[in-house]
Design a protein around this motif. Structure first.
Motif, PDB file in Angstrom:
ATOM      1  N   TYR A   1      47.393  24.848  42.168  1.00 21.81           N
ATOM      2  CA  TYR A   1      46.465  25.449  42.800  1.00 21.81           C
ATOM      3  C   TYR A   1      45.490  25.861  41.867  1.00 21.81           C
ATOM      4  O   TYR A   1      44.259  25.549  42.006  1.00 21.81           O
ATOM      5  N   MET A   2      45.905  26.301  40.785  1.00 17.27           N
ATOM      6  CA  MET A   2      45.233  26.744  39.740  1.00 17.27           C
ATOM      7  C   MET A   2      44.299  25.529  39.045  1.00 17.27           C
ATOM      8  O   MET A   2      43.257  25.448  38.783  1.00 17.27           O
TER       9      MET A   2
ATOM     10  N   HIS B   1      41.493  23.873  41.063  1.00 21.20           N
ATOM     11  CA  HIS B   1      40.375  24.896  41.008  1.00 21.20           C
ATOM     12  C   HIS B   1      39.808  24.978  39.602  1.00 21.20           C
ATOM     13  O   HIS B   1      38.811  25.592  39.514  1.00 21.20           O
ATOM     14  N   ASN B   2      40.324  24.178  38.647  1.00 21.58           N
ATOM     15  CA  ASN B   2      39.819  24.350  37.412  1.00 21.58           C
ATOM     16  C   ASN B   2      39.699  25.656  36.918  1.00 21.58           C
ATOM     17  O   ASN B   2      38.832  26.422  36.236  1.00 21.58           O
ATOM     18  N   ASP B   3      41.055  26.169  36.986  1.00 19.96           N
ATOM     19  CA  ASP B   3      40.931  27.729  36.744  1.00 19.96           C
ATOM     20  C   ASP B   3      41.082  28.141  35.221  1.00 19.96           C
ATOM     21  O   ASP B   3      42.138  27.725  34.478  1.00 19.96           O
TER      22      ASP B   3
ATOM     23  N   ARG C   1      42.289  30.635  33.689  1.00 16.79           N
ATOM     24  CA  ARG C   1      43.474  31.503  33.317  1.00 16.79           C
ATOM     25  C   ARG C   1      44.473  30.543  33.219  1.00 16.79           C
ATOM     26  O   ARG C   1      45.598  30.883  32.639  1.00 16.79           O
TER      27      ARG C   1
ATOM     28  N   VAL D   1      37.711  38.462  42.340  1.00 22.48           N
ATOM     29  CA  VAL D   1      38.029  37.174  41.259  1.00 22.48           C
ATOM     30  C   VAL D   1      37.427  37.684  39.734  1.00 22.48           C
ATOM     31  O   VAL D   1      38.405  37.485  38.848  1.00 22.48           O
TER      32      VAL D   1
ATOM     33  N   MET E   1      40.492  38.312  36.629  1.00 22.26           N
ATOM     34  CA  MET E   1      40.374  37.906  35.386  1.00 22.26           C
ATOM     35  C   MET E   1      40.110  38.357  34.185  1.00 22.26           C
ATOM     36  O   MET E   1      40.860  38.470  33.150  1.00 22.26           O
TER      37      MET E   1
ATOM     38  N   TYR F   1      33.536  29.283  37.165  1.00 20.02           N
ATOM     39  CA  TYR F   1      34.711  29.166  38.211  1.00 20.02           C
ATOM     40  C   TYR F   1      34.210  29.650  39.585  1.00 20.02           C
ATOM     41  O   TYR F   1      34.313  28.880  40.592  1.00 20.02           O
TER      42      TYR F   1
ATOM     43  N   ASN G   1      33.777  27.055  42.790  1.00 25.75           N
ATOM     44  CA  ASN G   1      34.413  27.622  44.075  1.00 25.75           C
ATOM     45  C   ASN G   1      33.716  28.595  44.780  1.00 25.75           C
ATOM     46  O   ASN G   1      34.085  29.724  44.891  1.00 25.75           O
TER      47      ASN G   1
ATOM     48  N   GLU H   1      43.146  34.181  46.478  1.00 25.74           N
ATOM     49  CA  GLU H   1      42.987  34.536  45.504  1.00 25.74           C
ATOM     50  C   GLU H   1      43.625  35.925  45.012  1.00 25.74           C
ATOM     51  O   GLU H   1      44.070  36.215  43.929  1.00 25.74           O
TER      52      GLU H   1
ATOM     53  N   VAL I   1      46.971  34.986  43.399  1.00 21.75           N
ATOM     54  CA  VAL I   1      46.662  34.626  41.992  1.00 21.75           C
ATOM     55  C   VAL I   1      46.681  35.894  41.298  1.00 21.75           C
ATOM     56  O   VAL I   1      47.177  35.952  40.273  1.00 21.75           O
TER      57      VAL I   1
END
Length: 523
Positions: free
Chosen positions: A291-292, A295-297, A299, A400, A404, A424, A428, A446, A449
């Protein structure tokens, strides 16, 4: 005429009568701790601390793999992640129950004592109401994991000689907790005596405690969204009107005290169970990792800081492109048949990504209870549902961002820059309230996460919201037959030690197994 005997007896009685008042004071130990001399604030400190200490077996071994934050190859052993495969382990299944109700150091026992010793005493006005709020923290986690539990009669052996407490229906527990939050939070008063540094959360800051109380009201109110939407809306509105968290500085967490690990501190269990040096370490779940990554997260790189061979410092590699999560529900026999397995990689589990111990498993690191990020994401959902005014997209972005930003509270190395957060959010974008189901999925994913390693809350919200949509595992001899687990079993000794009340609860709630839903989780 009085005889000599009668004179002696009469004189003796008079003498004893004259001296009696002195005996009472004479026989008092000036150093003894009695209810009128003891300051209950010391119990409050320990009660807060013990809420965070010693429950790793429950949240990490069950709740975290239930929500597929974590995965493990192990299917046996004392300290393994049984929730990965929905299998039963007595100690880890009942650890939270035992830690809560322990007759000496249980968090609920300590807080009940604070409440009893501070009630109706002006010098303890704020302490009393803070203890009532903290009690909801203790019991909402417990009832969310097990369902109906002893509540109104719990810890009353000394006060009311109740040694076999009834199990209150979860519906009644929630009603009482919400009423307690409403009353206690409103009555906190900065003009009254302050608790100070004995409060290890906020050092007695009454404004922060008020925000805490109303944020807890928001959480508990949202928990009712499936079973009683009207009540949920009402409590959410009360919480918002009272005033909830405004920044990450309001986050409720308890930190360990010993960086070197030479003392018994609250995070020692979390540290060793997340350690990759053992035979059966927990790894980042493929579900969570993918998932992360999709989404190019930021974190993923900065804070999960996964690496190919975490046991070898020389080979650390935090580039997400070369990392991977471990699928849930596998063991060492079934892993080689899974597409994720690389037979050329070093070791079996060590080819999968582990948790950054320097951030999340520090001995003096924080244990999060409720955060600004969660509050903002709950407000985003409430706005989508039409329960509160305000821009759902803005609440979402705040949530979000808060999730972070709060990582710097674990360690400065985990700081996410404003530019990374903005990128981010741009990549998204929020679905919008008009696309209700998509928006709810996005918000609660979210939330999932944001509650990484707060397994109690992550598990409760996944059951409540239905998001993210997790695919259950079906490991041999699991407790659910391959369906998603809805609760934990009661401790094995309850049907013996408290049989009548246990049986009444089972008759009301349903079979004592992992498949029975708690009250607010009704389909």
């Amino acid at each position: 005429m009085k005889t000599l005997f009668s004179i002696i007896v009469t004189g003796s009685v008079l003498l004893l009568s004259a001296c009696d008042s002195g005996f009472e004071e004479l026989n008092k130990d000036p150093n003894a701790v009695t209810a009128d001399r003891f300051n209950p604030v010391y119990l409050f400190t320990t009660g807060q601390y013990n809420t965070a200490k010693g429950d790793e077996s429950n949240t990490l071994n069950y709740a975290e793999p239930f929500v597929q934050h974590m995965a493990s190859l192990s299917n046996v052993g004392i300290f393994d992640f049984q929730g990965d495969k929905y299998v039963y382990h007595k100690g880890n299944n009942e650890n939270l129950w035992k830690a809560t109700y322990n007759a000496v150091a249980g968090s609920s026992k300590l807080i009940e004592d604070v409440i009893a010793l501070s009630k109706d005493k002006p010098q303890y006005h704020n302490l009393y109401h803070m203890a009532r709020i903290w009690k909801t923290v203790i019991y909402h986690r417990l009832t969310d994991m097990y369902g109906d539990v002893p509540y109104s009669e719990a810890n009353q052996g000394y006060y009311k000689q109740i040694y076999k407490p009834k199990y209150d229906a979860q519906k009644d527990i929630y009603a009482h907790m919400l009423a307690e939050l409403e009353d206690a939070t409103a009555k906190l008063d900065a003009k009254q005596t302050l608790v100070g540094t004995a409060d290890i959360i906020y050092q007695g800051d009454i404004l922060k405690w008020k925000r805490f109380g109303y944020s807890m009201m928001l959480r508990l109110g949202m928990r009712l969204s499936k079973v009683d939407p009207a009540a949920a809306e009402s409590w959410v509105k009360k919480a918002v009107a009272g005033g909830v968290f405004t920044s990450i500085s309001d986050n409720v967490f308890i930190k360990g005290t010993d960086k070197a690990g030479t003392q018994e501190i609250l995070t020692n269990g979390q540290s060793w169970i997340l350690s990759v040096s053992g035979r059966s370490p927990g790894k980042i779940s493929k579900t969570f990792f993918d998932y992360m990554k999709s989404h190019n997260d930021p974190r993923l790189k900065h804070t999960v800081a996964v690496y190919t061979d975490p046991t070898n410092v020389a080979t650390k590699n935090t580039d997400p492109a070369v990392q991977k999560g471990m699928p849930n529900g596998l063991d060492r026999i079934t892993l080689p048949g899974n597409p994720s397995y690389d037979p050329k990689a070093p070791g079996q589990e060590h080819q999968f990504s582990g948790v950054n111990r320097d951030v999340f498993a520090k001995l003096d690191g924080p244990r999060m209870f409720i955060t600004y990020a969660e509050v903002q994401l709950m407000l985003a959902e409430a706005a989508v549902r039409g329960w509160v005014t305000g821009d759902a997209a803005q609440f979402y972005q705040n949530g979000v961002t808060g999730a972070m930003k709060m990582l710097q509270q674990y360690d400065a190395s985990a700081t996410i820059s404003d530019a990374e957060i903005a990128a981010y959010l741009a990549a998204n974008p929020f679905a919008g309230a008009a696309n209700r189901e998509k928006a709810l999925e996005q918000i609660n994913s979210e939330y999932w996460v944001a509650t990484f390693l707060n397994g109690y809350e992550a598990y409760a919200n996944v059951r409540r919201s239905g998001y993210p949509k997790l695919v259950p595992v079906n490991y041999p001899d699991n407790e659910t037959g391959g369906t998603y687990p809805r609760r934990l079993r009661y401790p094995d000794d309850e049907p013996v030690l408290n049989a009548d009340n246990y049986n009444a609860s089972v008759a009301r709630q349903g079979p004592d197994n992992y498949k029975t839903r708690v009250w607010w989780d009704k389909p």
